[in-house]
Design an enzyme around this catalytic site. Structure first.
Site, PDB file in Angstrom:
ATOM      1  N   ASP A  27      23.145 127.516  -5.076  1.00  0.00           N
ATOM      2  CA  ASP A  27      23.527 126.901  -4.421  1.00  0.00           C
ATOM      3  C   ASP A  27      23.802 125.228  -4.987  1.00  0.00           C
ATOM      4  O   ASP A  27      23.586 125.588  -5.836  1.00  0.00           O
ATOM      5  CB  ASP A  27      22.885 126.651  -2.705  1.00  0.00           C
ATOM      6  CG  ASP A  27      23.735 126.798  -1.829  1.00  0.00           C
ATOM      7  OD1 ASP A  27      24.378 125.693  -1.559  1.00  0.00           O
ATOM      8  OD2 ASP A  27      23.422 127.927  -1.422  1.00  0.00           O
ATOM      9  N   HIS A  74      29.252 127.193  -2.922  1.00  0.00           N
ATOM     10  CA  HIS A  74      28.358 127.062  -2.695  1.00  0.00           C
ATOM     11  C   HIS A  74      28.128 126.820  -4.447  1.00  0.00           C
ATOM     12  O   HIS A  74      26.875 127.413  -5.111  1.00  0.00           O
ATOM     13  CB  HIS A  74      27.562 127.874  -1.799  1.00  0.00           C
ATOM     14  CG  HIS A  74      27.349 127.473  -0.713  1.00  0.00           C
ATOM     15  ND1 HIS A  74      26.474 126.184  -0.093  1.00  0.00           N
ATOM     16  CD2 HIS A  74      27.830 128.038   0.333  1.00  0.00           C
ATOM     17  CE1 HIS A  74      27.240 126.873   1.309  1.00  0.00           C
ATOM     18  NE2 HIS A  74      27.792 127.878   1.344  1.00  0.00           N
ATOM     19  N   GLU A  93      31.735 129.999   2.953  1.00  0.00           N
ATOM     20  CA  GLU A  93      31.944 128.855   2.819  1.00  0.00           C
ATOM     21  C   GLU A  93      33.016 128.271   2.092  1.00  0.00           C
ATOM     22  O   GLU A  93      31.929 127.685   0.903  1.00  0.00           O
ATOM     23  CB  GLU A  93      30.597 128.082   3.620  1.00  0.00           C
ATOM     24  CG  GLU A  93      30.603 128.803   4.357  1.00  0.00           C
ATOM     25  CD  GLU A  93      29.176 127.170   4.987  1.00  0.00           C
ATOM     26  OE1 GLU A  93      28.879 127.309   6.411  1.00  0.00           O
ATOM     27  OE2 GLU A  93      28.435 127.533   4.604  1.00  0.00           O
TER      28      GLU A  93
HETATM   29  C1  ACM Z   1      25.749 131.073   5.562  1.00  0.00           C
HETATM   30  O1  ACM Z   1      25.179 130.241   6.238  1.00  0.00           O
HETATM   31  N1  ACM Z   1      26.133 130.217   5.370  1.00  0.00           N
HETATM   32  C2  ACM Z   1      25.761 132.370   5.132  1.00  0.00           C
END
Ligand code: ACM
Length: 558
Positions: A188, A259, A332
């Site tokens: 991440d 991420h 995201e």
């Molecule tokens: C997530 O909670 N961004 C998969």
């Protein structure tokens, strides 16, 4: 068919969790120093586990081929059709001891888990409390099978690293709840946790940060200690093998193209260098969604093919149904840098794509084909639906049911894990005492009443719902105790949702579940799980003064 009555939500002996399909009390039996394990073909893993776990708790050798009482382990393929699928099992007791039969080796293992529960909470300890000549247990004829094939837990070891021992412990906790998919969120913005031999900076640079925000990102507090850690290749091999011993499949997640700040900090050329000075980036020390995403270039694809070549080797596909899966994140991915980047704009034009969403889809589809060519399958968060879903992809539906419904209707497999129900980082009670409260209140009962298959799906579409998983994001969980607190007891409710044949949510007998939980808490105590007590946190579980981000009211469904 055993002589047993359907489980009606009451009177399950010894508070079995998750509740089995059928059971009938059958007197008492004893386990003693002379009890042996009689292992049939295909049951070696369960025999090893029983000897390890029950041998430690009782001090009995549980040797093979003893005269006298036995625990007999057998694979009986006919159980698959007779008792409810490949993971079905049956427990029977008689004069000679206990017989655990499974439709498959995994079925035998789940039967052994039920057997340990019958022995009482002390069977979950790692040494006997006192010398006992015999353990008397309530024998029960049990016939059982899971409702769902995918019964998972996602653990985010990127935001806060969980050392290897903690991961192995979580695999044991999963096995005790008959969960069989460990979704390992390895990368991440805030850290990269897996050694990749050809890219050493991913562990030298990306695996640690110099400080960490303490609490939600609006909190003024910092923990100024460096934080980090990673799993070596041998650590990963050990984790995968340890899971396989417990009939658990590890699905690794390498999150792209968003991420990714930690990876970019290690290899600045992965970022959008025509927009930001990526050489100046460090592993992120705060929470949220970083704008620093991967550049949509051929070089970046080649870099990640290199990563995934090693990932496929470390997480091999084997006979287990879900072992071909690799999770590619896809959630995201902020698009601001792509909107500004000449390289990204040129890419969109060259590929004849509509926009940045389509560019993300192009990125994901590339890896869908790349995995498929290697006999593997891609799974991603539901954003991978945006801009067109890759043909073989499966979807983890997290923003609600909507993504899962759309995916199932398009013929894709789905893991239902909507944040409104099964995000275990979200607070589990109202009030000031909840440590670092995040989002809406999701109680144990809310999780118990979670239904993975939405009514909107037809029967044929619903068959694409492989199952469900709880997701544990660790921004505000700085150690294993905090992870335990958020995860338990709600993971026990999720396990019952995933395993047991429960009625519709409103008709579920939560009072019965709570009764069985009173026994289950004693098991969790014996296992050393720092769960949230029903009456609220212990004083040392509180985090007074550490800012969270609670939201009022019920969570909006999407
Ligand atoms: C997530 O909670 N961004 C998969």
């Amino acid at each position: 068919m055993i002589d047993a009555t359907p489980h009606d939500g009451t009177g399950v002996p010894a508070g079995l969790v998750p509740a089995p399909r059928r059971l009938a009390p059958a007197g008492t039996l004893t386990l003693h120093a002379g009890t042996g394990i009689d292992e049939g073909p295909g049951t070696a893993r369960t025999a090893r586990w029983l000897r390890g776990a029950l041998g430690a708790a009782t001090g009995f050798p549980l040797d093979p081929a003893r005269e006298g009482d036995r625990i007999t382990l057998r694979v009986v393929p006919a159980l698959e059709t007779e008792a409810g699928g490949p993971e079905a099992y049956r427990l029977r007791h008689g004069d000679g001891g206990t017989v655990i039969e499974g439709a498959s080796p995994a079925g035998v293992f789940w039967g052994a888990q039920t057997f340990r529960q019958l022995l009482g909470a002390d069977a979950f300890r790692r040494a006997p409390l006192a010398r006992r000549d015999a353990w008397v247990y309530p024998a029960a004829a049990v016939e059982d099978a899971p409702r769902f094939r995918w019964r998972g837990l996602m653990l985010d070891v990127a935001r806060h690293f969980m050392p290897k021992d903690g991961v192995l412990r979580y695999l044991d906790l999963m096995a005790a709840h008959k969960l069989n998919v460990f979704h390992f969120h390895l990368t991440d913005d805030q850290g990269w946790r897996v050694e990749i031999e050809r890219y050493p900076r991913l562990t030298e640079v990306a695996s640690w940060r110099s400080r960490t925000k303490f609490g939600h990102r609006a909190s003024p507090l910092w923990d100024d200690r460096p934080h980090g850690g990673f799993y070596t290749r041998d650590d990963i091999r050990e984790i995968v093998a340890y899971a396989a011993e417990r009939h658990i499949t590890v699905v690794p997640e390498i999150d792209v193209p968003g991420h990714s700040q930690a990876a970019i900090a290690a290899y600045p050329e992965l970022g959008n260098t025509d927009v930001v000075d990526t050489a100046a980036l460090s592993v992120w020390d705060n929470w949220g969604i970083s704008a620093n995403v991967l550049a949509p270039t051929e070089d970046v694809l080649r870099f990640y093919e290199g990563v995934f070549e090693e990932v496929l080797e470390l997480f091999p596909a084997d006979a287990a149904e879900f072992s071909p899966f690799v999770h590619i994140g896809g959630d995201e991915c902020r698009k601001e840098q792509w909107t500004e980047s000449v390289t990204a704009k040129t890419r969109i034009a060259d590929l004849g794509l509509a926009d940045e969403d389509a560019l993300q889809s192009w990125f994901i589809k590339h890896f869908d084909r790349w995995f498929a060519a290697r006999g593997r399958r891609l799974i991603g968060w539901d954003e991978i639906l945006e801009g067109g879903l890759a043909p073989g992809a499966a979807v983890a539906s997290w923003r609600g049911y909507g993504g899962g419904i759309a995916a199932a209707r398009a013929g894709h497999d789905v893991v239902m894990c909507p944040e409104q129900y099964v995000y275990l980082d979200h607070r589990q009670a109202p009030g000031e005492d909840e440590p670092v409260p995040i989002s809406h209140v999701r109680t144990l009962e809310d999780v118990y009443r979670f239904e993975p298959v939405p009514e909107a799906l037809t029967e044929a579409e619903a068959r694409h719902v492989l199952g469900t998983q709880g997701n544990v994001w660790t921004e505000v969980m700085e150690d294993a105790g905090r992870v335990d607190y958020q995860t338990f007891p709600r993971l026990a409710a999720l396990a019952e949702v995933a395993w047991s044949e429960l009625p519709a949510p409103a008709a579920r007998d939560f009072a019965d579940f709570e009764r069985r939980m009173s026994e289950h808490y004693r098991r969790l105590d014996a296992l050393g799980v720092a769960y949230r007590p029903p009456a609220g946190p212990h004083p040392w579980q509180r985090r007074p003064g550490v800012l969270g981000r609670p939201k009022d009211g019920p969570p909006p469904n999407r």
